[in-house]
Design a protein around this motif. Structure first.
Motif, PDB file in Angstrom:
ATOM      1  N   LYS A 116      66.604  36.632  53.229  1.00  0.00           N
ATOM      2  CA  LYS A 116      65.942  36.440  54.512  1.00  0.00           C
ATOM      3  C   LYS A 116      64.563  35.837  54.291  1.00  0.00           C
ATOM      4  O   LYS A 116      63.883  36.154  53.318  1.00  0.00           O
TER       5      LYS A 116
ATOM      6  N   GLU B  14      62.769  35.925  59.478  1.00  0.00           N
ATOM      7  CA  GLU B  14      64.053  36.566  59.792  1.00  0.00           C
ATOM      8  C   GLU B  14      64.039  38.073  59.564  1.00  0.00           C
ATOM      9  O   GLU B  14      64.959  38.764  59.996  1.00  0.00           O
TER      10      GLU B  14
ATOM     11  N   ASP C  59      65.476  44.970  57.815  1.00  0.00           N
ATOM     12  CA  ASP C  59      65.901  44.730  59.202  1.00  0.00           C
ATOM     13  C   ASP C  59      65.576  45.884  60.148  1.00  0.00           C
ATOM     14  O   ASP C  59      66.307  46.159  61.093  1.00  0.00           O
TER      15      ASP C  59
END
Length: 274
Positions: A13, A17, A96
């Motif tokens: 990533k 992102e 994330d």
């Protein structure tokens, strides 16, 4: 002043992102002395522009790139060995998780209110379901309804890694991650060992959204892969608890049968890949 090393494990990533990196850039760190440590397991490293940007936005910034995709257990132990002060903290983050702006203010307040507590956990939601912390009874996990923030008994409590804040006192007392574990089971291993030594933890009045790949993915191949890794991890986690290990492995066998029938494949039964 409270010192905290915030470890972000990045994989394939960019910084744009990564929800974790973006939310840390917006977070109110306040008076906490923080070090942002990005361990990048991606095949390609972040570009120079991204590294300069992060260095200019984080007071203390460390970047480590390992394209060989180092297991989490080894990453954690490596970073633990770099911690110096006994009263500092380590925060574990996936790439994330959306960390709220007020996370560190609430964390700092709770650390000051409960200076003897060695583990602080956010409340992790997958969609609208509270998935961490949860109660773990070895053969099944029970989600906690109407969870209150504050002190919680460690026994039979489990949690996922992301957002977990651990006092360095735990590591100074001798805890290290079992490096036979790779990418699954490090959280259960830690929580089991923590509960054996420390009776309480603190649940923060903070919600973090985090998607669980095993629950949300419709990819059967991915579910088979993850289930195999979890089963391998269970053999390691419960190695010194022989009776519990036998019960857990029997339960894994029953779950293999259930999943095989549900997805009409026998490959949940085998540890080796096809």
């Amino acid at each position: 002043m409270i010192d905290i090393t915030i470890l972000v494990c990045l994989y394939k990533k960019s910084i744009e992102e990564s929800d974790t990196i973006q939310s840390l850039l917006k977070a109110n760190i306040g008076t906490i002395n923080s070090t942002i440590y990005i361990w990048d397991n991606s095949p390609e490293s972040l570009n120079e522009e991204s590294l300069v940007y992060l260095s200019s936005n984080f007071r203390n910034f460390i970047y480590n790139h390992t394209p060989e995709n180092v297991p989490l257990s080894k990453i954690y132990n490596n970073v633990i060995s770099s911690l110096t002060c006994e009263n500092c903290f380590l925060m574990l983050c996936d790439d994330d998780s959306n960390i709220p702006v007020n996370f560190f203010g609430i964390l700092e307040n709770q650390i000051r209110l409960h200076p003897s507590i060695n583990l602080f956990l956010p409340q992790i939601y997958s969609d609208t379901v509270l998935v961490s912390p949860a109660k773990d009874y070895f053969v099944f996990t029970k989600y906690i309804k109407n969870l209150n923030s504050g002190l919680l008994k460690s026994k039979y409590t489990t949690a996922i890694n992301s957002g977990m804040v651990i006092s360095n006192r735990v590591f100074k007392a001798g805890f290290k991650y079992n490096e036979s574990l790779k990418f699954y089971g490090t959280d259960n291993y830690f929580m089991l060992e923590y509960a054996r030594l420390y009776p309480q933890l603190n649940v923060l009045d903070v919600n973090i959204i985090h998607n669980l790949s095993y629950n949300t993915s419709d990819d059967v191949e991915n579910k088979i892969r993850i289930f195999k890794e979890i089963r391998k991890a269970n053999k390691i986690i419960y190695k010194k608890y022989k009776l519990t290990r036998a019960i857990v492995m029997l339960n894994n066998l029953l779950v293999s049968l259930k999943l095989s029938l549900k997805y009409k494949t026998i490959f949940f039964f085998f540890d080796k890949d096809k």
